[in-house]
Design a protein around this motif. Sequence first.
Motif: not given
Length: 307
Positions: A82-91
């Motif tokens: 399971l893949i989770g918390n795919v996040v990239v800084h807005p900048d």
Amino acid sequence: MDPLRDLPAIVDLIELGFWDELDLQGRKMLMQMQKIARRGPLVHWLYGDAFGASGFVWVEGERVVGNLSVRQAYPAWSQGILIGNVVVHPDYRGRSIGRALMEAALSWARSRNCRWVGLEVRADNAAARALYEHLGFSAAGRTIHLLHESGRSWPALPEPRSDWRCSRPRDKLLWSALAEAIYDPSQARIMELRPALYAFGGWDRAIDLFFRGEHEQSWCYGSHELRMGVLVRTDLYRRFVTWELLVHPQMGEEGAREAVVRALHARYAGKGWPVITAVHERSDVLPALISLGFRQHRALVQMLMDL
């Protein structure tokens, strides 16, 4: 990802990327992660490297600006992750960092002979859904998350039927079978629906709930085969309530209304506290909840890819 080194930065990144879309339960989990991240060396002992890795980070200089977590899915013999918390800084968005993290995770999964990969994504996150579909994922189902805000009044409803009974730990297999009748098999895999989630009642659970500052009530409708199940859990520290309402599709609108009545008549502290719940998008429970004043908080799409 090195949990000992990266977890504090990852938690900050998750808060920045997801805080506005989290419900009360999600924010509770994030705050628990923040506490763990502050424990320093204990992080490595608590988390270690689950199934060979715990995720990937994208680093610019010495700054973590992207994250993706991976973990083994239940049951282990299914050979899924399971893949989770795919996040990239807005900048740093718009630079294909999310895609690179996903490709790293999929490459890692293939190198370990995994058979499938699952994830959840907000239905209104068009960019993320397009990326996942391009990589080979397809939608397995959708759940609707709803909120009844604090201070809102509840309508007068009749008393629940007398043939409800309190749930016992041995009912967990019946609860699990009921959940499997509601959710599609691929969707259930991603949501990790399993008997252990439904082991309600018993002294061991009561003691665990006491130390977590929670109170729980659960009821079953049906004997050899459950037709409805209702769980009401109150977080006494953070002052919110969660409902889980499982209604067999054959029970229809009448059964959905009865499950809502049973939940509404639960005795818990803070009748004016907010209530959160999640249901299958095609469940008859959904219109019953909306008629009570619940509003949709978000919709999550479960996505699956066979390797």
